[in-house]
Design a protein around this motif. Structure first.
Motif, PDB file in Angstrom:
ATOM      1  N   GLY A 112       1.051  -1.230  -0.006  1.00  0.00           N
ATOM      2  CA  GLY A 112      -0.096   0.121   0.123  1.00  0.00           C
ATOM      3  C   GLY A 112       0.953   1.310  -0.002  1.00  0.00           C
ATOM      4  O   GLY A 112       0.741   2.106  -0.822  1.00  0.00           O
ATOM      5  N   VAL A 113       1.892   1.177   0.873  1.00  0.00           N
ATOM      6  CA  VAL A 113       2.890   2.499   0.827  1.00  0.00           C
ATOM      7  C   VAL A 113       3.472   2.604  -0.608  1.00  0.00           C
ATOM      8  O   VAL A 113       3.594   3.752  -1.109  1.00  0.00           O
ATOM      9  CB  VAL A 113       3.903   2.230   2.093  1.00  0.00           C
ATOM     10  N   ALA A 114       4.098   1.578  -1.068  1.00  0.00           N
ATOM     11  CA  ALA A 114       4.826   1.670  -2.182  1.00  0.00           C
ATOM     12  C   ALA A 114       3.718   2.282  -3.601  1.00  0.00           C
ATOM     13  O   ALA A 114       4.099   2.797  -4.309  1.00  0.00           O
ATOM     14  CB  ALA A 114       5.493   0.309  -2.748  1.00  0.00           C
ATOM     15  N   CYS A 115       2.423   1.524  -3.538  1.00  0.00           N
ATOM     16  CA  CYS A 115       1.349   2.026  -4.535  1.00  0.00           C
ATOM     17  C   CYS A 115       1.204   3.514  -4.586  1.00  0.00           C
ATOM     18  O   CYS A 115       1.284   4.156  -5.426  1.00  0.00           O
ATOM     19  CB  CYS A 115       0.395   1.066  -3.970  1.00  0.00           C
ATOM     20  N   ARG A 116       1.148   4.122  -3.276  1.00  0.00           N
ATOM     21  CA  ARG A 116       0.483   5.506  -3.001  1.00  0.00           C
ATOM     22  C   ARG A 116       1.670   6.397  -3.369  1.00  0.00           C
ATOM     23  O   ARG A 116       1.687   7.596  -3.638  1.00  0.00           O
ATOM     24  CB  ARG A 116       0.260   5.607  -1.599  1.00  0.00           C
ATOM     25  N   LYS A 117       3.021   5.762  -3.095  1.00  0.00           N
ATOM     26  CA  LYS A 117       4.227   6.458  -3.826  1.00  0.00           C
ATOM     27  C   LYS A 117       4.463   6.449  -4.833  1.00  0.00           C
ATOM     28  O   LYS A 117       5.510   7.160  -5.697  1.00  0.00           O
ATOM     29  CB  LYS A 117       5.434   5.966  -2.907  1.00  0.00           C
ATOM     30  N   GLY A 118       3.634   5.780  -5.903  1.00  0.00           N
ATOM     31  CA  GLY A 118       3.728   5.464  -7.232  1.00  0.00           C
ATOM     32  C   GLY A 118       5.103   4.830  -7.658  1.00  0.00           C
ATOM     33  O   GLY A 118       5.423   4.915  -8.861  1.00  0.00           O
ATOM     34  N   GLN A 119       5.510   3.975  -6.790  1.00  0.00           N
ATOM     35  CA  GLN A 119       6.668   2.873  -6.954  1.00  0.00           C
ATOM     36  C   GLN A 119       6.410   1.696  -7.528  1.00  0.00           C
ATOM     37  O   GLN A 119       7.179   0.974  -8.351  1.00  0.00           O
ATOM     38  CB  GLN A 119       7.321   2.935  -5.595  1.00  0.00           C
ATOM     39  N   VAL A 143      -4.153   6.110  -6.488  1.00  0.00           N
ATOM     40  CA  VAL A 143      -3.725   7.217  -6.012  1.00  0.00           C
ATOM     41  C   VAL A 143      -2.284   7.606  -6.413  1.00  0.00           C
ATOM     42  O   VAL A 143      -1.743   8.873  -6.833  1.00  0.00           O
ATOM     43  CB  VAL A 143      -3.702   7.272  -4.401  1.00  0.00           C
ATOM     44  N   GLY A 144      -1.405   6.514  -6.472  1.00  0.00           N
ATOM     45  CA  GLY A 144      -0.150   6.758  -6.618  1.00  0.00           C
ATOM     46  C   GLY A 144       0.037   6.858  -8.202  1.00  0.00           C
ATOM     47  O   GLY A 144       1.179   7.602  -8.731  1.00  0.00           O
ATOM     48  N   GLN A 145      -0.530   6.424  -8.827  1.00  0.00           N
ATOM     49  CA  GLN A 145      -0.593   6.730 -10.493  1.00  0.00           C
ATOM     50  C   GLN A 145      -1.367   7.878 -11.016  1.00  0.00           C
ATOM     51  O   GLN A 145      -1.338   8.161 -12.143  1.00  0.00           O
ATOM     52  CB  GLN A 145      -1.018   5.508 -11.188  1.00  0.00           C
ATOM     53  N   GLU A 146      -1.853   8.602 -10.034  1.00  0.00           N
ATOM     54  CA  GLU A 146      -2.843   9.904 -10.277  1.00  0.00           C
ATOM     55  C   GLU A 146      -3.937   9.434 -11.562  1.00  0.00           C
ATOM     56  O   GLU A 146      -4.086  10.035 -12.331  1.00  0.00           O
ATOM     57  CB  GLU A 146      -1.918  10.988 -10.759  1.00  0.00           C
ATOM     58  N   ALA A 147      -4.667   8.211 -10.862  1.00  0.00           N
ATOM     59  CA  ALA A 147      -5.588   7.787 -11.744  1.00  0.00           C
ATOM     60  C   ALA A 147      -6.803   7.749 -10.950  1.00  0.00           C
ATOM     61  O   ALA A 147      -7.571   6.606 -11.306  1.00  0.00           O
ATOM     62  CB  ALA A 147      -5.172   6.557 -12.437  1.00  0.00           C
ATOM     63  N   GLU A 148      -7.145   8.509  -9.840  1.00  0.00           N
ATOM     64  CA  GLU A 148      -8.348   8.088  -9.320  1.00  0.00           C
ATOM     65  C   GLU A 148      -9.467   8.449  -9.983  1.00  0.00           C
ATOM     66  O   GLU A 148      -9.660   9.428 -10.999  1.00  0.00           O
ATOM     67  CB  GLU A 148      -8.188   9.111  -8.062  1.00  0.00           C
TER      68      GLU A 148
END
Length: 219
Positions: A112-119, A143-148
């Motif tokens: 979840g952390v890695a996803c939100r950071k866009g990693q 969220v991380g990919q700015e695709a909400e």
């Protein structure tokens, strides 16, 4: 390698998208998933259902006889199952290799952390993952990919958590995040070949592909 031709359809494709068949010392036709067996080989690029039909109608035997220039061949009735098992093993082996190379993240909280950071370049869920857990990680990925607001989501693998756990040598692997672009492309390749054979191609999206389009996908 150059393109190969499917002996059943006549279509040409990259060898990575096809399955090679080879003949053993006793004349038995077996899948050569890694395409490394010595001698002449024959390539197929059809779904399991189409292969089963070709076997039932004698089409596969005829095509193999022409390809190997002999009719003295033994085609096991379990060939479709052997191919599927081999493709699944190739996927699990690749996951194990990437895990040992520290290209993967497991554990819902870390993912979840890695996803939100866009990693995260590729998000994977076990076939038996709980819908709620997958949904939460999919939202973190968006969220991380700015695709909400989009339908961006992780990819559901055609293998369960037990198989993933054994392959990666870890306990209870349900979700996997791939944080390296090249590793994501390598995994997408083996996933795609299994999906194609099973006849359920959906495509595992690699995020940030534009940044690694020219990168070699070394094995």
């Amino acid at each position: 390698m150059t393109e190969r031709k499917c002996i059943l359809t006549g279509d040409r494709a990259d060898p990575d998208l096809l399955v090679r068949l080879a003949v053993g010392p006793g004349g038995e036709v077996l899948p050569d998933i890694r395409a490394k067996a010595p001698g002449r080989g024959a390539w197929i690029g059809v779904t399991r259902g189409a292969l089963e039909q070709a076997m039932a109608r004698g089409k596969l035997k005829g095509a193999l006889s022409r390809a190997f220039k002999t009719g003295d061949l033994a085609i096991p009735d379990t060939l479709p199952e052997l191919i599927e098992a081999g493709l699944r093993k190739a996927l699990l082996d690749r996951l194990g290799l990437e895990a040992r190379a520290s290209m993967l993240v497991t554990g819902s909280e870390k993912i979840g952390v890695a996803c939100r950071k866009g990693q995260v370049k590729l998000l994977l869920h076990a076939a038996d993952a709980a819908a709620d857990g997958s949904r939460k990680l999919d939202q973190a990925l968006r969220v991380g990919q700015e695709a909400e607001g989009s339908d961006l989501a992780g990819f559901v693998l055609p293998v369960d958590r037990d198989a993933l756990s054994v392959a990666m040598g870890r306990d209870n692997v349900v979700h996997i995040a791939v944080t390296d672009s090249r590793a994501a492309l390598r995994l997408r390749g083996v996933i795609g070949r299994l999906e194609s054979y099973l006849g359920c191609v959906t495509g595992a999206p690699v995020h940030g592909e534009q940044d690694s389009a020219g990168a070699p996908g070394g094995q």
